[in-house]
Enzyme design. Structure first.
Site, PDB file in Angstrom:
ATOM      1  N   GLN A 103       8.576 -31.826  49.148  1.00 33.53           N
ATOM      2  CA  GLN A 103      10.140 -31.405  48.384  1.00 33.53           C
ATOM      3  C   GLN A 103      10.702 -30.403  49.328  1.00 33.53           C
ATOM      4  O   GLN A 103      10.038 -29.710  50.104  1.00 33.53           O
ATOM      5  CB  GLN A 103       9.811 -31.033  47.041  1.00 33.53           C
ATOM      6  CG  GLN A 103       8.792 -30.143  46.857  1.00 33.53           C
ATOM      7  CD  GLN A 103       8.005 -29.961  45.634  1.00 33.53           C
ATOM      8  OE1 GLN A 103       8.601 -30.470  44.423  1.00 33.53           O
ATOM      9  NE2 GLN A 103       6.955 -29.474  45.430  1.00 33.53           N
TER      10      GLN A 103
ATOM     11  N   GLU B  25       4.481 -21.888  40.516  1.00 32.52           N
ATOM     12  CA  GLU B  25       5.108 -20.452  40.614  1.00 32.52           C
ATOM     13  C   GLU B  25       3.969 -19.577  39.972  1.00 32.52           C
ATOM     14  O   GLU B  25       4.163 -18.418  40.126  1.00 32.52           O
ATOM     15  CB  GLU B  25       6.498 -20.282  39.990  1.00 32.52           C
ATOM     16  CG  GLU B  25       6.396 -20.527  38.474  1.00 32.52           C
ATOM     17  CD  GLU B  25       7.862 -20.518  37.923  1.00 32.52           C
ATOM     18  OE1 GLU B  25       8.154 -19.470  37.628  1.00 32.52           O
ATOM     19  OE2 GLU B  25       8.424 -21.499  37.910  1.00 32.52           O
TER      20      GLU B  25
ATOM     21  N   ASP C 157      -1.691 -27.821  41.512  1.00 37.03           N
ATOM     22  CA  ASP C 157      -0.590 -28.119  42.056  1.00 37.03           C
ATOM     23  C   ASP C 157      -0.785 -28.942  43.533  1.00 37.03           C
ATOM     24  O   ASP C 157      -1.579 -28.781  44.048  1.00 37.03           O
ATOM     25  CB  ASP C 157       0.347 -27.093  42.373  1.00 37.03           C
ATOM     26  CG  ASP C 157       1.977 -27.372  42.575  1.00 37.03           C
ATOM     27  OD1 ASP C 157       2.627 -26.847  41.487  1.00 37.03           O
ATOM     28  OD2 ASP C 157       2.045 -27.873  43.327  1.00 37.03           O
TER      29      ASP C 157
ATOM     30  N   ASP D 131      -3.572 -33.837  43.588  1.00 42.10           N
ATOM     31  CA  ASP D 131      -2.582 -34.763  42.707  1.00 42.10           C
ATOM     32  C   ASP D 131      -3.143 -34.317  41.257  1.00 42.10           C
ATOM     33  O   ASP D 131      -4.523 -34.623  41.321  1.00 42.10           O
ATOM     34  CB  ASP D 131      -2.431 -35.974  43.127  1.00 42.10           C
ATOM     35  CG  ASP D 131      -1.993 -36.984  42.108  1.00 42.10           C
ATOM     36  OD1 ASP D 131      -0.693 -36.946  42.007  1.00 42.10           O
ATOM     37  OD2 ASP D 131      -2.531 -37.663  41.363  1.00 42.10           O
ATOM     38  N   ALA D 132      -2.342 -34.243  40.438  1.00 41.95           N
ATOM     39  CA  ALA D 132      -3.238 -33.962  38.987  1.00 41.95           C
ATOM     40  C   ALA D 132      -3.888 -35.012  38.588  1.00 41.95           C
ATOM     41  O   ALA D 132      -4.814 -34.937  37.847  1.00 41.95           O
ATOM     42  CB  ALA D 132      -1.771 -33.295  38.078  1.00 41.95           C
TER      43      ALA D 132
ATOM     44  N   ASP E  79       3.169 -28.836  33.451  1.00 46.49           N
ATOM     45  CA  ASP E  79       4.482 -27.905  33.901  1.00 46.49           C
ATOM     46  C   ASP E  79       5.128 -28.499  35.349  1.00 46.49           C
ATOM     47  O   ASP E  79       4.717 -27.950  36.367  1.00 46.49           O
ATOM     48  CB  ASP E  79       3.929 -26.557  34.167  1.00 46.49           C
ATOM     49  CG  ASP E  79       4.844 -25.450  34.433  1.00 46.49           C
ATOM     50  OD1 ASP E  79       6.213 -25.856  34.445  1.00 46.49           O
ATOM     51  OD2 ASP E  79       4.530 -24.512  35.130  1.00 46.49           O
TER      52      ASP E  79
END
Length: 337
Positions: free
Chosen positions: A61, A116, A136, A167-168, A185
C-alpha cells in the site's frame, strides 16, 4: 491574484508528487497546501496541511503521514484516512473496549492489523491482560508508526505485546492457542486492497471462530455507517457475521476525521448482555486511566440505529464472500499495476 492552493491527491492512482523540504531542522510549512481524499466519484474531502511528514510505498500500500491543521498527525493508507491524532481515541475506544468489557475476564487478545499500535495500546490498559498479539502484514507501516507516532511508543515497548508480521489468516491458522478476544482492526475492504478477504464468511467461520475460547468475543471495524454510506459494506459485514455467530451487536458513532459515521460489529456464541451500569463499573475497576469517549450509557445508545439504517440492517441479504465482495470506493495498490 494569489497562487492557487496546492492540492495533493492520495487515492491509489498517484502519490503526492511532492518532496517535503526542511528548513533549519524543521519541516517546511505549506500554508496553501491541502490534502484531498476521494470519498466517491462525486465527493471529495479535504483539509489544510502544515506539512507532509513522511511518505512511503510498501509491497502492499501507499503510506503517508500528514501534519494537518485540524486533526494533528494523520496516517493515510492507499488514499484513505486511517487515524488522526486528535480524534483516534474515538475509533479505538469503540473498537477495543466493548468486547473487553463484555468479556468476564479477558486475558488474551489477537489483533488483526492495528499497525499504528493504538488498538494494542487500549487493550494493554486492561489490568487483566496477559498477552496481546498484534499481527500486521505490512512491516513498513508498523515501523513507520513506531518512529513517527510518539503516543504509542509505550505500547510498542510493552513486554505483553507480541508483534508479528504476517497475513492474519495464515497466522491464526498456524497458531494452536485460542484467544479471549479477536479484533479486526483492518483497513476498509478496497478493490485490490490487502485485506478484503478478511471480511468474508469463510474467514469468520473457518479461521476466526475456531480460534476463540469458550467465552470468546470477535469484533471488527465495519466501515462507513452513515445515512448515505451504510450499504457500502457495513450492512453486509453485519449480515455475514450473523451467519456465523449466535449473538451479534452492531454499533456506530461519528468520527470527525473520517467525515462520516463509523460502524463496528461485535459477535459471540455466548450472550452479549450487560447493563450500562455494569459496563461503567467494569470501566472503573478494570481499566488504567480514564476513557475519553466510551461509557455505559453511550454504548447502549450507539446500538440504536436511525430508521433507515435499522431497516437496512434488518433486510440485508448479501453475504460477503471472496467471489461476491463489496468494496468501499477507492482502490488499493494492485489497481495501479
Amino acid at each position: 491574484m494569489g497562487e492557487a492552493p496546492e492540492v495533493f491527491y492520495i487515492n491509489g492512482f498517484s502519490k503526492f508528487g511532492h518532496e517535503t523540504q526542511q528548513n533549519n531542522g524543521n519541516h517546511q510549512n505549506h500554508d496553501s497546501t491541502w490534502y484531498e481524499e476521494v470519498i466517491d466519484d462525486d465527493l471529495k474531502w479535504s483539509f489544510k496541511l502544515n506539512s507532509v511528514l513522511h511518505e512511503a510505498i510498501s509491497e502492499y500500500q501507499d503510506i503517508a503521514l500528514l501534519d494537518t491543521k485540524r486533526f494533528g498527525k494523520a496516517l493515510v493508507l492507499d488514499g484513505k484516512m486511517q487515524s488522526a491524532e486528535n480524534d483516534e481515541f474515538i475509533y479505538h475506544e469503540c473498537l477495543m473496549h466493548p468486547p473487553l468489557l463484555f468479556h468476564p475476564n479477558p486475558k488474551t487478545v489477537f489483533i488483526m492489523g492495528g499497525g499504528e499500535g493504538s488498538a494494542a495500546r487500549e487493550a494493554l490498559r486492561h489490568k487483566s491482560m496477559d498477552r496481546v498479539v498484534m499481527c500486521d502484514i505490512d512491516k513498513v507501516v508498523v515501523d513507520f508508526c513506531r518512529k513517527y507516532l510518539t503516543a504509542n511508543r509505550e505500547a510498542f515497548s510493552n513486554k505483553k505485546l507480541d508483534l508479528v508480521f504476517n497475513d492474519a489468516k495464515a497466522e491464526l491458522e498456524k497458531r494452536k492457542e485460542k484467544f479471549d478476544i479477536i479484533v479486526g482492526d483492518l483497513a476498509d475492504p478496497l478493490e485490490d486492497g490487502p485485506c478484503y478477504q478478511l471480511y468474508t464468511k469463510s474467514f469468520y467461520e473457518k479461521v476466526v471462530k475456531p480460534k476463540l475460547n469458550e467465552n470468546g468475543i470477535f469484533v471488527t471495524q465495519a466501515g462507513p455507517a452513515g445515512i448515505f454510506t451504510h450499504k457500502e459494506v457495513f450492512t453486509s459485514i453485519y449480515n455475514t457475521i450473523k451467519h456465523v455467530f449466535k449473538y451479534v451487536i452492531a454499533y456506530t458513532t461519528h468520527v470527525p476525521s473520517f467525515a462520516d459515521t463509523w460502524g463496528w460489529v461485535m459477535a459471540s456464541d455466548q450472550p452479549l448482555s450487560i447493563s450500562a451500569e455494569v459496563m461503567d463499573k467494569r470501566i472503573n475497576a478494570r481499566i488504567d486511566g480514564d476513557l475519553l469517549y466510551l461509557n455505559g450509557a453511550w454504548f447502549k445508545s450507539s446500538t440504536i440505529m436511525n430508521k433507515t439504517v435499522s431497516h437496512s440492517l434488518q433486510n440485508e441479504t448479501h453475504v460477503y464472500t471472496e467471489e461476491n465482495a463489496r468494496f468501499v470506493p477507492g482502490h488499493g495498490m494492485a489497481y495501479r499495476i
